[in-house]
Scaffold this active site. Structure first.
Site, short mmCIF file in Angstrom:
data_model
loop_
_atom_site.label_atom_id
_atom_site.label_comp_id
_atom_site.label_asym_id
_atom_site.label_seq_id
_atom_site.Cartn_x
_atom_site.Cartn_y
_atom_site.Cartn_z
N HIS A 34 8.61 15.98 32.40
CA HIS A 34 9.75 15.06 32.27
C HIS A 34 10.32 15.20 30.87
O HIS A 34 9.60 15.08 29.88
CB HIS A 34 9.32 13.62 32.52
N TYR A 47 12.41 2.28 33.32
CA TYR A 47 11.86 1.07 32.70
C TYR A 47 12.94 0.01 32.78
O TYR A 47 14.03 0.19 32.22
CB TYR A 47 11.50 1.32 31.24
N PRO A 78 0.29 -1.34 29.00
CA PRO A 78 0.62 -0.01 29.53
C PRO A 78 2.08 0.38 29.42
O PRO A 78 2.46 1.50 29.72
CB PRO A 78 0.19 -0.09 31.00
N LYS A 86 0.44 4.53 26.63
CA LYS A 86 -0.33 4.98 25.47
C LYS A 86 -1.84 4.84 25.62
O LYS A 86 -2.60 5.34 24.78
CB LYS A 86 0.12 4.20 24.22
N TYR A 98 7.23 7.95 22.15
CA TYR A 98 6.88 8.07 23.58
C TYR A 98 6.21 9.41 23.88
O TYR A 98 5.21 9.49 24.60
CB TYR A 98 8.14 7.91 24.44
P1 FAS Z 1 -12.27 3.73 30.90
O1 FAS Z 1 -12.36 2.24 31.00
O2 FAS Z 1 -11.30 4.49 31.74
O3 FAS Z 1 -13.71 4.37 31.22
C1 FAS Z 1 -14.88 3.77 30.73
C2 FAS Z 1 -16.02 4.17 31.66
O4 FAS Z 1 -17.23 3.65 31.12
C3 FAS Z 1 -15.86 3.60 33.06
O5 FAS Z 1 -16.00 4.62 34.00
C4 FAS Z 1 -16.97 2.55 33.15
O6 FAS Z 1 -17.50 2.47 34.45
C5 FAS Z 1 -18.00 3.09 32.17
N1 FAS Z 1 -18.87 2.06 31.59
C6 FAS Z 1 -18.51 0.83 31.17
N2 FAS Z 1 -19.58 0.19 30.67
C7 FAS Z 1 -20.64 1.05 30.77
C8 FAS Z 1 -22.01 0.97 30.43
N3 FAS Z 1 -22.51 -0.13 29.87
N4 FAS Z 1 -22.81 2.03 30.69
C9 FAS Z 1 -22.29 3.16 31.24
N5 FAS Z 1 -20.99 3.30 31.59
C10 FAS Z 1 -20.18 2.24 31.35
N6 FAS Z 1 -2.96 3.45 30.48
C11 FAS Z 1 -1.75 4.06 30.55
O7 FAS Z 1 -1.47 4.89 29.69
N7 FAS Z 1 -0.88 3.75 31.58
C12 FAS Z 1 -1.20 2.85 32.56
O8 FAS Z 1 -0.41 2.60 33.46
C13 FAS Z 1 -2.44 2.20 32.53
N8 FAS Z 1 -2.81 1.32 33.52
C14 FAS Z 1 -4.05 0.69 33.43
C15 FAS Z 1 -4.48 -0.24 34.42
C16 FAS Z 1 -5.73 -0.87 34.31
C17 FAS Z 1 -6.18 -1.86 35.37
C18 FAS Z 1 -6.58 -0.59 33.21
C19 FAS Z 1 -7.91 -1.28 33.08
C20 FAS Z 1 -6.16 0.32 32.24
C21 FAS Z 1 -4.91 0.98 32.35
N9 FAS Z 1 -4.48 1.91 31.41
C22 FAS Z 1 -3.29 2.54 31.46
C23 FAS Z 1 -5.32 2.25 30.32
C24 FAS Z 1 -6.31 3.26 30.84
O9 FAS Z 1 -5.64 4.38 31.34
C25 FAS Z 1 -7.24 3.56 29.70
O10 FAS Z 1 -6.54 3.76 28.48
C26 FAS Z 1 -8.12 4.74 29.98
O11 FAS Z 1 -8.79 4.50 31.18
C27 FAS Z 1 -9.07 4.89 28.81
O12 FAS Z 1 -10.09 5.71 29.19
P2 FAS Z 1 -11.59 5.43 28.69
O13 FAS Z 1 -11.56 5.16 27.23
O14 FAS Z 1 -12.37 6.56 29.22
O15 FAS Z 1 -12.03 4.05 29.35
C1 PHB Z 2 2.25 5.04 35.70
O1 PHB Z 2 2.84 5.94 36.32
O2 PHB Z 2 1.22 4.49 36.12
C2 PHB Z 2 2.83 4.58 34.39
C3 PHB Z 2 3.83 5.33 33.80
C4 PHB Z 2 4.37 4.91 32.59
C5 PHB Z 2 3.88 3.75 32.00
C6 PHB Z 2 2.87 3.01 32.60
C7 PHB Z 2 2.33 3.42 33.81
O3 PHB Z 2 4.43 3.34 30.82
#
Ligand code: FAS
Ligand code: PHB
Length: 389
Positions: free
Chosen positions: A72, A200, A292, A296, A384
């Protein structure tokens, strides 16, 4: 059992770090609390910065991303029925990649399995011992079996609710938090995206985002109340509300269909300092959370992994501790800049319960300025597509 780097958490942070270390011949063991299927069932981020793309290439995991991901070169921003485009490549010569976090994690798991890299699933009661010594170790349980993992370093990649951040003593940790008074209701649907690029949307009814995973899989979000639950929203109600928040010409062509995933994510800004304590290093959501809005979360986890991977390489390949000593300061410098951008973009696009008519006028003025000013668009584009590592 002994390894060089013990990695707590098998999400994108932990798996990317494990694969990068493997490529450089540095051993690691990943401990993951859930099953692989559970980790891969989580629908989260959708937009990748060039930095993460380059790391996936360095990790030898980028083939499917390049084959299936969408490049994109800009994004659309709407307010009411007005809409304008911010061209990333005009201002930064860098695009972004639309490729779901689920697929990134799937590719990393596949690489780990090809390499035979040790990963333990469904681990429980992980505890990190001796992080402030040169011989840390982890204890944990798999079923009824107690286990111990000796290591040189511990990477805390276990997300916001993990154990790693809590291991750093309270008198060492400083935490900063802002909780937003709304959430995002997200829907995944097997429908063609409403537009080739993301939209957005700032509307008087609240924020909306039109995103995608590919040309037959769309991802939509609407700002919702924190008291909502996904079951409060029928598919019909979701589509109707989304249509009221995006420009009419987009709403008229929106293809709706049954949701195949529906969830609500709370929004918060959160940072813990420092991101290192002795031989324990925090990466990704274990150390920081962003709303989100600016896409980032995953991408800032990637920059942490970049800094930590290079620091550990420097230690093992050159015997230098400069990288590990400088990790926290270097990672936090970029973390705070992405926190600012995510907060700014969220403030620009959402409706806040306590907003006055003047506040709303300020939002519209900022949107008009962004629409008409190339310097403002360049500043947004540079954030971005991803600030330099
Ligand atoms: P994660 O949370 O992905 O992974 C951590 C891992 O550690 C998990 O698999 C968990 O099971 C494990 N864990 C936890 N405690 C543990 C323990 N005690 N022992 C062993 N394992 C353990 N970011 C965006 O950029 N765009 C989005 O749209 C977006 N939407 C999101 C929606 C939700 C509901 C959430 C929660 C986050 C969202 N994020 C989004 C942010 C997300 O993408 C995170 O930045 C990303 O998952 C970060 O990755 P990790 O640091 O690996 O953490
Ligand atoms: C998504 O596609 O999940 C998405 C894209 C852009 C954002 C947040 C979420 O800023």
């Amino acid at each position: 059992m002994k390894t060089q780097v013990a990695i707590v958490g098998g999400g994108p942070s932990g798996m990317l770090l494990a694969q990068l270390l493997h490529v450089r011949g540095i051993d690691s063991v990943v401990l993951e609390r859930k099953t692989k299927d559970y980790v891969l069932s989580r629908i989260r981020a959708g937009v990748l910065e060039q930095g993460l793309i380059s790391l996936m290439e360095e990790a030898g995991c980028a083939d499917r991303m390049h084959a299936e991901g969408f490049t994109h070169n800009g994004t659309l921003i709407s307010y009411g029925d007005e809409m304008f485009r911010v061209d990333f490549t005009e201002h930064t010569d860098k695009p972004v990649m639309v490729y779901g976090q689920t697929e990134v994690t799937r590719d990393l798991y596949a690489a780990r399995e090809r390499a035979g890299g040790p990963i333990e699933f469904e681990v429980e009661d992980v505890e990190i011992h001796g992080a402030d010594t040169t011989s840390p170790y982890l204890t944990y349980r798999v079923g009824t079996q107690e286990r111990r993992l000796e290591c040189d370093f511990v990477a805390g990649c276990d997300g916001f609710h993990g154990v790693s951040r809590q291991t750093i003593p309270l008198d060492v940790r400083r935490e900063y938090e802002k909780v937003y008074p709304f959430g995002w209701l997200g829907v995944l649907s097997e429908t063609p995206p409403v537009n080739e690029e993301l939209i957005y949307a700032n509307s008087e009814r609240g924020f909306a985002l039109c995103s995608m995973r590919n040309d037959t899989l769309s991802r939509y979000y609407i700002q919702c109340s924190l008291s909502d639950s996904p079951n409060d929203w029928t598919d019909a109600a979701f589509w109707e509300e989304l249509k009221r928040r995006i420009p009419k010409d987009q709403a008229d062509k929106l293809v709706t269909g049954p949701s195949i995933e529906k969830s609500i994510a709370p929004l918060r800004s959160f940072v813990t300092e420092p991101m290192r304590w002795g031989r324990l290093f925090l990466c990704g959501d274990a150390a920081h959370i962003v709303p989100p809005t600016g896409a980032k979360g995953l991408n800032t986890a990637a920059s942490d992994v970049h800094y930590l991977y290079n620091a550990l390489r420097d230690f093992y390949e050159n015997g230098s501790e400069a990288g590990i000593d400088g990790y926290s300061e270097k990672a936090l410098d970029r973390v705070w800049k992405t926190e600012r951008f995510s907060w700014w973009f969220s403030s620009l696009l959402h409706r806040y319960p306590d907003q006055s008519p003047f506040d709303i006028k300020m939002q519209v003025a900022e949107l008009e300025f962004l629409r008409s000013n190339k310097a403002a668009q360049r500043a947004m584009a540079e954030n971005y597509v991803g600030l330099p590592y």
